[in-house]
Design a protein around this motif. Structure first.
Motif, PDB file in Angstrom:
ATOM      1  N   LEU A 151       0.839  -1.188   0.000  1.00  0.00           N
ATOM      2  CA  LEU A 151       0.000   0.000   0.000  1.00  0.00           C
ATOM      3  C   LEU A 151       0.880   1.246   0.000  1.00  0.00           C
ATOM      4  N   SER A 152       0.389   2.326  -0.580  1.00  0.00           N
ATOM      5  CA  SER A 152       1.145   3.575  -0.519  1.00  0.00           C
ATOM      6  C   SER A 152       1.170   4.054   0.928  1.00  0.00           C
ATOM      7  N   PRO A 153       2.316   4.503   1.432  1.00  0.00           N
ATOM      8  CA  PRO A 153       2.419   4.880   2.845  1.00  0.00           C
ATOM      9  C   PRO A 153       1.582   6.112   3.171  1.00  0.00           C
ATOM     10  N   THR A 154       0.984   6.112   4.348  1.00  0.00           N
ATOM     11  CA  THR A 154       0.261   7.292   4.805  1.00  0.00           C
ATOM     12  C   THR A 154       1.264   8.301   5.331  1.00  0.00           C
ATOM     13  N   GLU A 155       1.117   9.562   4.931  1.00  0.00           N
ATOM     14  CA  GLU A 155       2.043  10.596   5.348  1.00  0.00           C
ATOM     15  C   GLU A 155       1.333  11.603   6.237  1.00  0.00           C
ATOM     16  N   LEU A 156       2.103  12.198   7.128  1.00  0.00           N
ATOM     17  CA  LEU A 156       1.538  13.260   7.954  1.00  0.00           C
ATOM     18  C   LEU A 156       1.488  14.528   7.109  1.00  0.00           C
ATOM     19  N   TRP A 157       0.286  14.972   6.813  1.00  0.00           N
ATOM     20  CA  TRP A 157       0.095  16.092   5.906  1.00  0.00           C
ATOM     21  C   TRP A 157       0.026  17.430   6.645  1.00  0.00           C
ATOM     22  N   ALA A 158      -0.562  17.438   7.837  1.00  0.00           N
ATOM     23  CA  ALA A 158      -0.743  18.712   8.547  1.00  0.00           C
ATOM     24  C   ALA A 158      -0.747  18.503  10.049  1.00  0.00           C
TER      25      ALA A 158
END
Length: 379
Positions: A151-158
Motif C-alpha cells: 500500500l502507498s504509505p500514509t504521510e503526515l500532511w498537517a
C-alpha cells in the motif's frame, strides 16, 4: 548691520534658492517614483493574493494523508476533526480528557479513521507519547494488504496547533499564575506540540496551522495576557514559515475574532475574573473600586455575548487551509462589517486605537473620570 554681513545673508539666500531650483525637480520626481512604487506594490500584493486564492481552490487528494490536531475536546478542534474525517483524511485528535464527553462524542460521530490521542501540551512526556502514537500508526499503514500488494504509505500532511486557554482580569489583579498558565498553553505548549512533527512534515512537504487570534494584533483589557500570548503565537507562525520555506512546508495563522465556544464562555470568564479580583490586595482594589469591577464584568459579558455564533465560518477556513493546494499565509474569519472595522482600527494611530479599545472594553465613565482627575492635578 555691516555691509559684509548683508552680503553674506544675500549670498546664502540666493545660493539656497539656486540650489533648490536645481534639486527640487529631482525631489519631486523621487516622490512621484516612490508613490508609484507603493501603488504598484499594493496592486501586486492584491493580484498575487487573488491569484493564489484562485489557484489554491483545487484541493489536494486526501488519500493516504493524516492530520494531527490539538485541542479537540470542544470548539474549533472538535468540529475540524469531524469535517476532515468526512472528507477522507485520517485524523489524530489530541484531547486533554481522552475519556471525557468531547472525546467520547468524537468516537460516536466519526469513522474508524479518527484516533483519539491523550494530549497535554504543557507536558513533554505527553507530547512525546502522542508523537510515538502518530508515527507508529503511519508506519503500520505501509504494511502489505490482503493481496500482498504494498500500500502507498500514509504521510503526515498537517499539524494543527489549536489547544488554548483564555482568562480574564486586569494585569494588576490576582497572582501571576494565570499569566504563566496562559503562556504555558498558548505559546510554549504550541511550540512543544509542533516541533516533534516537523521532520514528518518535511518528508511530506505538508503544513502547520496555528490558532492565533485577531486579538494577537491588539492589547484589549481585561485580557491583555491572552493578547500577549496570541501575539507571540502569531510571530511563531511567521518565523516558522520563513524557516520551513526551504523545505516546502507551509505555515498558516488562523486569526478569528470572538466566536462563542467553550473558550469564550462568559460565565467561566466572569468566575475567573471574580476569583482574580478576590485575591487582589486591598490597597490595589481601593484604587479601582468595587463599582469599577462590577461595571468591568458587565462590559466583558456584553462583549463576549456579541461574539459570533457561526463557528462554521472558522472551520471552513481551517478546512481550506488544510486542503487547499496553495493556502493563504493567514485567515481572518469574522463578520464582514466587524472584520472591516477592526482592520481599519489596526491602521489607526495609537492614540485613536486607545480611544476605540477603551470605549469598547472598559467602562467609559471611569476612563473619563480618571482622565479628568489627572487634568485637575496637572492644572
Amino acid at each position: 548691520m555691516a555691509v559684509i554681513d548683508q552680503v553674506k545673508i544675500y549670498s546664502a539666500v540666493f545660493g539656497g534658492l539656486s540650489l533648490s531650483c536645481l534639486i527640487l525637480p529631482y525631489v519631486w520626481t523621487y516622490v512621484q517614483i516612490t508613490g508609484a512604487l507603493c501603488i504598484l506594490c499594493m496592486l501586486a500584493r492584491r493580484i498575487t493574493t487573488e491569484y493564489n486564492r484562485q489557484r489554491g481552490k483545487k484541493p489536494v487528494n486526501p488519500r493516504d494523508k493524516a492530520v494531527f490536531i490539538t485541542g479537540c475536546d470542544s470548539g474549533f478542534g472538535f468540529e475540524l476533526v469531524r469535517r476532515l474525517d468526512k472528507i477522507g483524511y485520517k485524523v489524530f485528535a489530541g484531547c486533554l480528557f481522552p475519556e471525557g464527553d468531547g472525546a467520547n462524542n468524537l468516537k460516536k460521530m466519526t469513522s474508524n479513521e479518527v484516533t483519539i490521542v491523550p494530549l497535554d501540551v504543557t507536558k513533554d512526556e505527553s507530547v512525546n507519547a502522542a508523537y510515538e502514537t502518530v508515527s507508529k500508526s503511519l508506519k503500520n499503514k505501509s504494511c502489505l494488504d490482503l493481496e500482498n500488494e504494498l500500500l502507498s504509505p500514509t504521510e503526515l500532511w498537517a499539524v494543527v496547533g489549536n489547544a488554548g486557554v483564555c482568562y480574564a482580569g486586569e494585569v494588576e489583579w490576582g497572582s501571576l499564575d494565570w499569566l504563566q498558565r496562559t503562556f504555558d498553553v498558548n505559546v510554549i505548549g504550541l511550540v512543544r506540540s509542533v516541533r516533534p512533527f516537523l521532520p514528518l512534515l518535511r518528508q511530506s512537504k505538508g503544513r502547520v496551522l496555528c490558532t492565533t487570534s485577531l486579538w494577537g494584533h491588539y492589547a484589549i483589557p481585561p485580557a491583555v495576557p491572552y493578547c500577549m500570548s496570541k501575539a507571540a503565537a502569531r510571530y511563531f507562525v511567521d518565523g516558522l514559515r520563513r524557516e520551513m520555506k526551504k523545505f516546502g512546508v507551509k505555515c498558516i495563522s488562523m486569526e478569528p475574532n470572538v466566536y462563542k465556544t467553550n473558550l469564550t464562555d462568559d460565565n467561566l470568564l466572569i468566575q475567573f475574573m471574580q476569583k482574580s479580583w478576590d485575591s487582589t490586595p486591598d490597597s490595589i482594589k481601593r484604587d479601582y473600586g468595587e463599582a469599577y469591577f462590577k461595571k468591568a464584568c458587565e462590559y466583558l459579558s456584553a462583549h463576549i455575548s456579541a461574539g459570533r455564533t457561526q463557528v462554521s465560518e472558522v472551520v471552513d477556513d481551517f478546512v481550506e487551509a488544510v486542503t487547499a493546494t496553495h493556502p493563504k499565509y493567514a485567515y481572518h474569519p469574522d463578520g464582514w462589517l466587524r472584520g472591516l472595522s477592526w482592520r481599519l482600527a489596526l491602521l489607526a494611530p495609537p492614540a485613536l486605537q486607545d480611544e476605540i479599545i477603551n470605549y469598547i472594553a472598559q467602562p467609559v465613565e471611569y476612563v473619563a473620570l480618571k482622565r479628568g482627575k489627572s487634568s485637575e492635578k496637572q492644572g
